[in-house]
Design a protein around this motif. Structure first.
Motif, PDB file in Angstrom:
ATOM      1  N   UNK A   1      36.399  16.997  49.756  1.00 15.71           N
ATOM      2  CA  UNK A   1      37.445  17.512  50.653  1.00 15.71           C
ATOM      3  C   UNK A   1      38.517  18.250  49.881  1.00 15.71           C
ATOM      4  N   UNK A   2      38.904  17.709  48.744  1.00 14.31           N
ATOM      5  CA  UNK A   2      39.923  18.365  47.927  1.00 14.31           C
ATOM      6  C   UNK A   2      39.434  19.715  47.423  1.00 14.31           C
ATOM      7  N   UNK A   3      38.170  19.770  47.017  1.00 15.93           N
ATOM      8  CA  UNK A   3      37.619  21.041  46.539  1.00 15.93           C
ATOM      9  C   UNK A   3      37.533  22.050  47.670  1.00 15.93           C
ATOM     10  N   UNK A   4      37.159  21.602  48.867  1.00 19.66           N
ATOM     11  CA  UNK A   4      37.090  22.512  50.016  1.00 19.66           C
ATOM     12  C   UNK A   4      38.475  23.048  50.361  1.00 19.66           C
ATOM     13  N   UNK A   5      39.495  22.173  50.354  1.00 24.31           N
ATOM     14  CA  UNK A   5      40.863  22.613  50.659  1.00 24.31           C
ATOM     15  C   UNK A   5      41.351  23.590  49.602  1.00 24.31           C
ATOM     16  N   UNK A   6      41.113  23.304  48.351  1.00 26.79           N
ATOM     17  CA  UNK A   6      41.531  24.207  47.286  1.00 26.79           C
ATOM     18  C   UNK A   6      40.820  25.552  47.365  1.00 26.79           C
ATOM     19  N   UNK A   7      39.576  25.544  47.760  1.00 26.04           N
ATOM     20  CA  UNK A   7      38.834  26.794  47.904  1.00 26.04           C
ATOM     21  C   UNK A   7      39.447  27.665  48.999  1.00 26.04           C
ATOM     22  N   UNK A   8      39.825  27.043  50.109  1.00 28.88           N
ATOM     23  CA  UNK A   8      40.468  27.787  51.202  1.00 28.88           C
ATOM     24  C   UNK A   8      41.818  28.332  50.738  1.00 28.88           C
ATOM     25  N   UNK A   9      42.566  27.530  50.000  1.00 31.02           N
ATOM     26  CA  UNK A   9      43.870  27.984  49.509  1.00 31.02           C
ATOM     27  C   UNK A   9      43.720  29.134  48.524  1.00 31.02           C
ATOM     28  N   UNK A  10      42.709  29.100  47.703  1.00 28.59           N
ATOM     29  CA  UNK A  10      42.469  30.207  46.767  1.00 28.59           C
ATOM     30  C   UNK A  10      42.144  31.487  47.533  1.00 28.59           C
ATOM     31  N   UNK A  11      41.350  31.393  48.585  1.00 27.06           N
ATOM     32  CA  UNK A  11      41.042  32.573  49.396  1.00 27.06           C
ATOM     33  C   UNK A  11      42.302  33.127  50.052  1.00 27.06           C
ATOM     34  N   UNK A  12      43.151  32.236  50.587  1.00 23.06           N
ATOM     35  CA  UNK A  12      44.405  32.685  51.193  1.00 23.06           C
ATOM     36  C   UNK A  12      45.307  33.355  50.166  1.00 23.06           C
ATOM     37  N   UNK A  13      45.383  32.787  48.986  1.00 21.63           N
ATOM     38  CA  UNK A  13      46.223  33.379  47.945  1.00 21.63           C
ATOM     39  C   UNK A  13      45.682  34.743  47.505  1.00 21.63           C
TER      40      UNK A  13
END
Length: 127
Positions: free
Chosen positions: A39-51
């Protein structure tokens, strides 16, 4: 002696089976998407895409601002050159003699006050 070796072999196999079961349970917890590292990796992946998207928008805005600033700088340089030419031509003009005007002493000037009375029609009556 063979019996003791077989018993130790069975005990070792049973220990390895328990160890593998514990590792599988930990791996399951680790890879779940709702909680854990997955879950943490999925959330971080989404945040990287947003950034990345925000960075691209900021880059486009900066490029647009740089182009506008470059155009304005060019216009300012042209205007500065024209002003320099105008100033150079002003030095070539003859000086004008000052016109003879009576000089006023600031102490001689009188201040004027204008007072106006308001008509009674403008006022509102209290009831």
């Amino acid at each position: 002696m063979e019996l003791v070796a077989d018993i130790l072999m069975i005990a070792g196999t049973f220990g390895v089976a328990v160890y593998c079961y514990v590792l599988a349970a930990r791996l399951r917890k680790l890879s779940t998407l709702e909680s854990g590292m997955g879950g943490a990796i999925a959330v971080l992946s989404v945040q990287v895409d947003d950034m990345n998207k925000a960075l691209e928008k900021a880059r486009q805005a900066a490029n647009g601002s740089a182009a506008t600033l470059e155009a304005l700088t060019g216009r300012a340089e042209v205007a500065a050159a024209r002003i320099e030419v105008l100033l150079a031509t002003m030095h070539d003009l003859p000086d004008k003699a000052p016109a003879t005007q009576p000089t006023e002493n600031p102490a001689d000037r009188r201040l004027r006050f204008v007072r106006r009375r308001h008509s009674r029609d403008d006022m509102e009556a209290a009831e």
